[in-house]
Scaffold this active site. Structure first.
Site, short mmCIF file in Angstrom:
data_model
loop_
_atom_site.label_atom_id
_atom_site.label_comp_id
_atom_site.label_asym_id
_atom_site.label_seq_id
_atom_site.Cartn_x
_atom_site.Cartn_y
_atom_site.Cartn_z
N ASP A 54 98.27 -27.67 -49.99
CA ASP A 54 97.43 -28.61 -49.97
C ASP A 54 96.55 -28.50 -51.07
O ASP A 54 95.85 -27.65 -51.27
CB ASP A 54 96.53 -29.00 -48.75
CG ASP A 54 95.71 -30.16 -48.76
OD1 ASP A 54 95.35 -30.66 -49.87
OD2 ASP A 54 95.45 -30.82 -47.63
N VAL A 55 96.75 -29.30 -52.28
CA VAL A 55 95.98 -28.99 -53.56
C VAL A 55 94.26 -29.16 -53.27
O VAL A 55 93.80 -28.58 -54.11
CB VAL A 55 96.58 -29.97 -54.44
CG1 VAL A 55 97.97 -29.57 -55.11
CG2 VAL A 55 96.01 -31.47 -54.33
N ASN A 97 99.51 -34.85 -61.23
CA ASN A 97 99.84 -36.34 -60.47
C ASN A 97 99.54 -36.62 -59.05
O ASN A 97 99.25 -37.73 -58.55
CB ASN A 97 101.36 -36.44 -60.57
CG ASN A 97 102.15 -37.64 -59.81
OD1 ASN A 97 101.79 -38.75 -60.23
ND2 ASN A 97 102.36 -37.07 -58.69
N SER A 148 95.24 -44.30 -64.31
CA SER A 148 95.65 -45.48 -63.69
C SER A 148 95.18 -46.69 -64.53
O SER A 148 94.39 -46.45 -65.46
CB SER A 148 95.22 -45.55 -62.12
OG SER A 148 95.13 -46.93 -61.68
N TYR A 203 88.55 -44.86 -55.35
CA TYR A 203 89.95 -44.55 -56.12
C TYR A 203 89.41 -44.87 -57.80
O TYR A 203 89.88 -44.23 -58.38
CB TYR A 203 90.88 -45.64 -55.55
CG TYR A 203 92.13 -45.40 -56.44
CD1 TYR A 203 93.00 -44.32 -56.21
CD2 TYR A 203 92.50 -46.26 -57.44
CE1 TYR A 203 94.21 -44.06 -56.85
CE2 TYR A 203 93.56 -46.02 -58.05
CZ TYR A 203 94.54 -45.15 -57.87
OH TYR A 203 95.63 -44.93 -58.36
P1 NAI Z 1 102.97 -41.05 -53.72
O1 NAI Z 1 102.22 -41.06 -52.54
O2 NAI Z 1 104.62 -41.49 -53.72
O3 NAI Z 1 103.11 -39.57 -54.13
C1 NAI Z 1 101.81 -38.97 -54.19
C2 NAI Z 1 102.07 -37.37 -54.12
O4 NAI Z 1 100.95 -36.69 -54.11
C3 NAI Z 1 103.26 -37.10 -53.09
O5 NAI Z 1 104.05 -35.99 -53.36
C4 NAI Z 1 102.16 -36.23 -52.09
O6 NAI Z 1 102.45 -35.44 -51.33
C5 NAI Z 1 101.23 -35.81 -53.08
N1 NAI Z 1 99.68 -35.43 -52.40
C6 NAI Z 1 98.70 -36.17 -52.03
N2 NAI Z 1 97.86 -35.63 -51.57
C7 NAI Z 1 98.11 -34.12 -51.64
C8 NAI Z 1 97.54 -32.86 -51.32
N3 NAI Z 1 96.38 -33.10 -50.70
N4 NAI Z 1 97.99 -31.88 -51.75
C9 NAI Z 1 99.40 -31.75 -52.34
N5 NAI Z 1 99.84 -33.00 -52.50
C10 NAI Z 1 99.49 -33.95 -52.37
O7 NAI Z 1 102.28 -41.68 -54.82
P2 NAI Z 1 102.41 -42.23 -56.25
O8 NAI Z 1 102.19 -43.64 -56.34
O9 NAI Z 1 103.65 -41.69 -56.79
O10 NAI Z 1 101.22 -41.69 -57.13
C11 NAI Z 1 101.22 -40.70 -57.81
C12 NAI Z 1 100.11 -40.57 -58.78
O11 NAI Z 1 100.07 -41.68 -59.34
C13 NAI Z 1 98.66 -40.67 -57.91
O12 NAI Z 1 97.63 -39.85 -58.91
C14 NAI Z 1 98.27 -42.11 -58.03
O13 NAI Z 1 96.90 -42.15 -58.03
C15 NAI Z 1 98.87 -42.73 -59.53
N6 NAI Z 1 98.92 -43.97 -59.83
C16 NAI Z 1 99.90 -44.61 -58.74
C17 NAI Z 1 99.96 -45.94 -59.15
C18 NAI Z 1 101.19 -46.79 -58.13
O14 NAI Z 1 101.22 -48.11 -58.60
N7 NAI Z 1 102.04 -46.22 -57.53
C19 NAI Z 1 99.34 -46.60 -59.99
C20 NAI Z 1 98.52 -45.87 -60.87
C21 NAI Z 1 98.29 -44.44 -60.74
#
Ligand code: NAI
Length: 251
Positions: A58-59, A85, A136, A149
């Site tokens: 957990d980061v 990310n 974002s 957020y």
């Molecule tokens: P997702 O939920 O598919 O992936 C998020 C990843 O972060 C997962 O692998 C999860 O395990 C990991 N993660 C979350 N909390 C964690 C923790 N405490 N320790 C370790 N790993 C952790 O989400 P998505 O959409 O791929 O998001 C990735 C990034 O992109 C995020 O920073 C999100 O805010 C950003 N983002 C996403 C958008 C979207 O429309 N999907 C739009 C703008 C930004």
């Protein structure tokens, strides 16, 4: 050793991080995938090829970062590329968020970058490299009911600029990608929290002038560019990957 060195990717078990890890492996990096879910990380690493490695922790847990990351760097090499990310979305207007929710949002989206960077940055300094932060469209404009957020992603963009200044003397470039609506488990969770999930998804697709939501591969392309020699003179800047969302004057 892979041709372009070692890339560390946080939040690599799904969504944008997973798509980016696969792309960076194809670009010639040995990829180290960081995330929480061991089984999903193993799957994602397998997609990246036999050179890829992963670690589940957990980061937001300082002890877990301290216990894991230095050993990973010793084992798999100093980073030439880092993708920060990992993130999640905790919805709510400011007055609706509990202290724990506010803190959790900052811990996952912002403080985790600090925690990982404490180890990755000094390892990168001797050889230089490139860092990309996933910000974002919310770094530029707010969504309603999403105060923590939005604040966290505004800070991620500000941090990108600060890191770029501090990295320049060491040959470290630091940039941000700013995705719009990218269909991932995280975004699906946001839609599911709305009163009308399918209406919300349709609205997100229609909001972009390109008329669709993006894919993790769309974002991975921009990340790949920022890490590449083609971006050798690019630092301290965001790249929007939003289908034109932010280009449109509403109305
Ligand atoms: P997702 O939920 O598919 O992936 C998020 C990843 O972060 C997962 O692998 C999860 O395990 C990991 N993660 C979350 N909390 C964690 C923790 N405490 N320790 C370790 N790993 C952790 O989400 P998505 O959409 O791929 O998001 C990735 C990034 O992109 C995020 O920073 C999100 O805010 C950003 N983002 C996403 C958008 C979207 O429309 N999907 C739009 C703008 C930004």
């Amino acid at each position: 050793m892979s041709g372009r060195g070692t890339a560390y990717v946080s939040g690599a078990s799904s969504g944008i991080g997973r798509g980016a890890a696969v792309r960076l492996a194809a670009d010639g990096y040995r990829v180290v995938l960081l995330g929480r879910n061991e089984a999903r990380l193993a799957e994602a690493a397998a997609e990246c090829g036999e050179d890829a490695r992963y670690a589940a922790f957990d980061v937001t847990d300082p002890a877990a970062v301290e216990n894991t990351l230095p050993a990973l760097i010793d084992q798999h090499g100093p980073p030439t590329a880092v993708l920060h990310n990992a993130g999640q979305t905790i919805v709510g207007a400011l007055d609706q968020l509990t202290p724990n929710e506010w803190q959790r949002q900052m811990d996952v989206n912002l403080t985790s970058i600090y925690a990982l960077n404490r180890h990755l940055w000094p390892a990168m300094v001797p050889g230089g490299g490139s860092i990309v932060l996933v910000a974002s469209t919310a770094s530029f404009a707010a969504f309603p009911q999403d105060a923590a957020y939005v604040a966290s992603k505004g800070a991620v963009l500000a941090l990108t600029k600060a890191m770029a200044l501090d990295g320049a003397p060491h040959g470290i470039r630091v940039n941000a990608v700013c995705p719009g609506f990218i269909l991932t488990p995280n975004l699906q969770g946001f839609f599911d929290s709305q009163d009308d999930p399918s209406g919300a998804a349709g609205g997100a697709a229609a909001a972009a002038p390109l008329g669709r939501m993006g894919s993790p591969e769309d974002v991975a392309g921009a990340i790949s560019f920022l890490f590449s020699p083609d971006a050798a003179f690019v630092t301290g800047t965001p790249i929007l990957v939003d289908g034109g969302l932010m280009a449109r004057v509403p109305g």
